[in-house]
Structures are given as structure tokens and as C-alpha cells.
Write a protein that holds these residues in place. Structure first.
Motif, PDB file in Angstrom:
ATOM      1  N   ASP A   1       3.604   3.948  -3.977  1.00 44.51           N
ATOM      2  CA  ASP A   1       2.669   4.079  -2.851  1.00 44.51           C
ATOM      3  C   ASP A   1       1.393   4.833  -3.239  1.00 44.51           C
ATOM      4  O   ASP A   1       0.641   5.263  -2.370  1.00 44.51           O
ATOM      5  CB  ASP A   1       3.346   4.784  -1.671  1.00 44.51           C
TER       6      ASP A   1
ATOM      7  N   LYS B   1       3.553  -6.784  -4.782  1.00 45.74           N
ATOM      8  CA  LYS B   1       4.985  -6.674  -5.021  1.00 45.74           C
ATOM      9  C   LYS B   1       5.261  -6.941  -6.486  1.00 45.74           C
ATOM     10  O   LYS B   1       4.656  -7.837  -7.089  1.00 45.74           O
ATOM     11  CB  LYS B   1       5.703  -7.712  -4.167  1.00 45.74           C
TER      12      LYS B   1
ATOM     13  N   GLY C   1      10.575  -6.583  -7.029  1.00 45.47           N
ATOM     14  CA  GLY C   1      11.234  -6.303  -5.757  1.00 45.47           C
ATOM     15  C   GLY C   1      10.727  -5.072  -5.025  1.00 45.47           C
ATOM     16  O   GLY C   1      11.245  -4.716  -3.971  1.00 45.47           O
ATOM     17  N   LYS C   2       9.706  -4.413  -5.554  1.00 46.13           N
ATOM     18  CA  LYS C   2       9.176  -3.199  -4.906  1.00 46.13           C
ATOM     19  C   LYS C   2       7.771  -3.442  -4.414  1.00 46.13           C
ATOM     20  O   LYS C   2       6.968  -4.094  -5.100  1.00 46.13           O
ATOM     21  CB  LYS C   2       9.130  -2.054  -5.925  1.00 46.13           C
ATOM     22  N   LEU C   3       7.432  -2.885  -3.249  1.00 50.24           N
ATOM     23  CA  LEU C   3       6.059  -2.984  -2.753  1.00 50.24           C
ATOM     24  C   LEU C   3       5.204  -1.929  -3.438  1.00 50.24           C
ATOM     25  O   LEU C   3       5.625  -0.770  -3.581  1.00 50.24           O
ATOM     26  CB  LEU C   3       6.038  -2.769  -1.230  1.00 50.24           C
TER      27      LEU C   3
ATOM     28  N   GLN D   1      -2.567 -13.474   1.949  1.00 48.36           N
ATOM     29  CA  GLN D   1      -1.281 -13.339   1.249  1.00 48.36           C
ATOM     30  C   GLN D   1      -1.244 -14.295   0.078  1.00 48.36           C
ATOM     31  O   GLN D   1      -1.557 -15.475   0.218  1.00 48.36           O
ATOM     32  CB  GLN D   1      -0.128 -13.636   2.205  1.00 48.36           C
TER      33      GLN D   1
ATOM     34  N   PHE E   1       6.673 -13.296   0.417  1.00 49.16           N
ATOM     35  CA  PHE E   1       7.172 -12.013   0.924  1.00 49.16           C
ATOM     36  C   PHE E   1       8.123 -12.314   2.079  1.00 49.16           C
ATOM     37  O   PHE E   1       7.910 -13.270   2.827  1.00 49.16           O
ATOM     38  CB  PHE E   1       6.017 -11.165   1.472  1.00 49.16           C
ATOM     39  N   THR E   2       9.150 -11.463   2.261  1.00 52.20           N
ATOM     40  CA  THR E   2       9.991 -11.615   3.453  1.00 52.20           C
ATOM     41  C   THR E   2       9.229 -11.026   4.643  1.00 52.20           C
ATOM     42  O   THR E   2       8.252 -10.276   4.460  1.00 52.20           O
ATOM     43  CB  THR E   2      11.329 -10.842   3.315  1.00 52.20           C
TER      44      THR E   2
ATOM     45  N   GLU F   1      10.192  -8.672   6.582  1.00 55.54           N
ATOM     46  CA  GLU F   1      10.285  -7.207   6.518  1.00 55.54           C
ATOM     47  C   GLU F   1       9.275  -6.645   5.511  1.00 55.54           C
ATOM     48  O   GLU F   1       8.654  -5.623   5.745  1.00 55.54           O
ATOM     49  CB  GLU F   1      11.698  -6.756   6.115  1.00 55.54           C
ATOM     50  N   GLU F   2       9.147  -7.341   4.389  1.00 56.18           N
ATOM     51  CA  GLU F   2       8.208  -6.873   3.363  1.00 56.18           C
ATOM     52  C   GLU F   2       6.765  -6.916   3.890  1.00 56.18           C
ATOM     53  O   GLU F   2       5.977  -6.011   3.626  1.00 56.18           O
ATOM     54  CB  GLU F   2       8.310  -7.739   2.100  1.00 56.18           C
TER      55      GLU F   2
ATOM     56  N   GLU G   1       6.229  -3.989   6.235  1.00 56.41           N
ATOM     57  CA  GLU G   1       6.145  -2.743   5.470  1.00 56.41           C
ATOM     58  C   GLU G   1       4.835  -2.682   4.669  1.00 56.41           C
ATOM     59  O   GLU G   1       4.181  -1.638   4.607  1.00 56.41           O
ATOM     60  CB  GLU G   1       7.373  -2.648   4.535  1.00 56.41           C
ATOM     61  N   ALA G   2       4.441  -3.824   4.086  1.00 54.49           N
ATOM     62  CA  ALA G   2       3.207  -3.857   3.287  1.00 54.49           C
ATOM     63  C   ALA G   2       2.003  -3.536   4.174  1.00 54.49           C
ATOM     64  O   ALA G   2       1.099  -2.793   3.776  1.00 54.49           O
ATOM     65  CB  ALA G   2       3.036  -5.227   2.637  1.00 54.49           C
TER      66      ALA G   2
END
Ligand code: CDP
Length: 266
Positions: free
Chosen positions: A24, A166, A169-171, A203, A207-208, A210-211, A214-215
Motif C-alpha cells: 500500500d 495487482k 494475487g496482491k493489490l 481497468q 479483478f474479482t 471484491e478486489e 478494495e482497489a
């Protein structure tokens, strides 16, 4: 041709990125206002190794006239990369990508500007990428909104912008070039900070749901931080005192290394 190779990983076992940042964490950002003499308004931004200069001219008479808008000013953005801004020489002719990014930046800035105050005029925004290392459309938006403010264009607010991407698997906030190239996608966004209205959202990659949520949250947080830096850059430009009135400046003069100034009498 450059010989860049794909890194083995973008996030190391300690959870840190190629340049040692946390997921982050943004790159170091430096924004300056009033960097050009000829422009009505100007600003520069360094975001990591990305380096961009924005210049604003206008409101002024619009040519060609058939582009005239009777009820508002035409915001004309030209995003261009210098030939030396990327590892492989960028062809000088404007590319489709440059035209797309120009349009995206104009769309992000328009809601912040009182364009209706200048019907039939044009406000020209020239954004030049001196060095590209990822996130240029967002960095350009940050600098362009500062240059507009510097030109005295009436605005609802500045427009901070950041990309969240991403990898593995991590933002990750504020992708560098390699994270952009070898990661799993990115979401550039820009907001009007007062009401968090999103004025740019793109985009690239998958991305899901949820992602994405969160993003966007991470992006808005970073935009709020960038907004503070933008305001600081404006304050810095407009609170600068003339050197003759500046005590610090005079102090600095008295401490030029190697110069022998006579001691003051007690
Ligand atoms: O720069 P931004 O992320 O907004 O746009 P992009 O189209 O996703 O490009 C990502 C990065 O690719 C740029 O920031 C450059 O570092 C790099 N790039 C390049 O190396 N050569 C180009 N002709 C265009 C982009």
C-alpha cells in the motif's frame, strides 16, 4: 533495443515489492508549481522515476473554429511522450495510446473546471512525459490539475490520481513499470477529493468484484494523500518570498561554505 528481463518475482517472501515498498506504499512524489516561464500555468511531477511536465495556455481563442463549444470552453489535452522517455525509442508521431490517454485526462479534469465560464474559448493542456516508469496517465492528471490552478483557471478542486494494480494475487498501490508490465493488471482512478466523486476509472486485466472494491478504497486513500501534496506544492509556489525579504535566504548567504565572513563585533 533494451534488454529488460522479467524479474523472478514481483513480491518477495517478506511481502515487499521490487523497490522495497509495502503493497500500500506509494513511490516518493515531488510536485512543483510554476516551473515554466512562457506558460500561463505549469507544474512538474516526479513519481518514482516517472517525470512529467504539464503546461496550460488559456483560456484563449480556439482554432480551428469548428471545434467551438457555444456553452463552455473546450478543454484540449495533449499527452505526449518524448522519444527518449521509454527504453525503446518512442516514435514521435502521436500514437493511438497517446490520443486515448489525452482523452482520459481531459474527461477526468473537466468535472473539476468551471468550463461554462469561458464559452467558445479553449484551454490547452500540454502534458509531456520526460521519463516513463509506470503510472503516467495518473501522474499527468496530478500535474495537469496543478498547472490549471497555477494558470488561475476557476476550479471546483484539484484532481488527484493514482493507479492500483495487482501482482501475485496482491493489490499494489502505484505500480512501477515492471509491476505494470509483468503484473496482473491495474486500475487507474482519479477523484474530486471534496466528495470523493470518481472522475477516472479504468481497468486493465481481470479483478474479482471484491478486489475492485478494495482497489478503489486503496486508490481513494492514496488520492487523499496526493491531494495534500498538491495543496502543499501550490502553497509553496505562492508563498515564496522575494529573496531580499527572505531571512533564511540571507542566513544561507552568510554560511556559504569556504567563504570567510568577518565575525560580528560583540
Ligand atoms: O503509464 P500508464 O500506466 O498510465 O499507461 P500504460 O499504457 O499502462 O503504460 C504503462 C507503462 O508502460 C508506461 O508508464 C511506460 O513506463 C511503459 N511504456 C513503454 O515502455 N513504452 C511505451 N511506448 C508506452 C508505455
Amino acid at each position: 533495443m533494451s534488454q529488460e528481463t522479467k524479474p523472478d518475482y514481483l513480491i518477495n517472501p517478506e511481502g515487499l515489492r521490487l523497490d522495497g515498498r509495502r503493497p500500500d506504499e506509494m513511490r516518493p512524489v515531488e510536485m512543483k508549481v510554476g516551473v515554466l516561464k512562457q506558460a500561463d500555468g505549469s507544474a512538474s511531477i516526479r513519481q518514482g522515476k516517472t517525470y512529467i511536465i504539464a503546461a496550460v495556455y488559456g483560456p484563449r481563442e480556439l482554432h480551428p473554429r469548428h471545434l467551438t463549444l457555444n456553452d463552455r470552453a473546450y478543454l484540449r489535452v495533449a499527452y505526449r511522450m518524448t522519444t527518449f522517455s521509454v527504453p525503446d525509442r518512442k516514435r514521435p508521431a502521436p500514437s493511438r495510446r497517446e490520443r486515448e490517454i489525452s482523452m482520459v485526462i481531459a474527461n477526468a479534469l473537466s468535472p473539476a473546471i468551471f468550463l461554462e465560464e469561458f464559452p467558445k474559448a479553449v484551454i490547452d493542456v500540454y502534458v509531456t512525459v520526460i521519463q516513463a516508469d509506470g503510472g503516467t496517465r495518473c501522474a499527468a492528471t496530478n500535474a495537469a490539475s496543478l498547472a490549471l490552478a497555477d494558470a488561475g483557471i476557476p476550479m471546483r478542486s484539484l484532481v488527484p490520481s493514482i493507479a492500483v494494480g495487482k501482482a501475485e494475487g496482491k493489490l499494489l498501490v502505484d505500480l512501477g513499470d515492471q509491476e505494470d508490465k509483468y503484473g496482473g493488471g491495474d486500475i487507474p482512478l482519479a477523484i474530486l477529493p471534496e466528495n470523493e466523486e470518481i472522475v477516472l476509472l479504468q481497468q486493465d486485466g481481470s479483478f474479482t468484484r471484491e478486489e475492485i472494491v478494495e482497489a478503489i478504497k486503496m486508490g481513494i486513500n492514496s488520492c487523499k494523500y496526493l491531494h495534500e501534496l498538491q495543496k502543499d506544492a501550490l502553497k509553496m509556489a505562492y508563498s515564496k518570498k522575494a529573496p531580499a525579504d527572505d531571512e533564511d535566504y540571507e542566513d544561507d548567504l552568510e554560511h556559504v561554505p569556504g567563504e570567510d565572513f568577518p565575525e560580528e563585533d560583540e
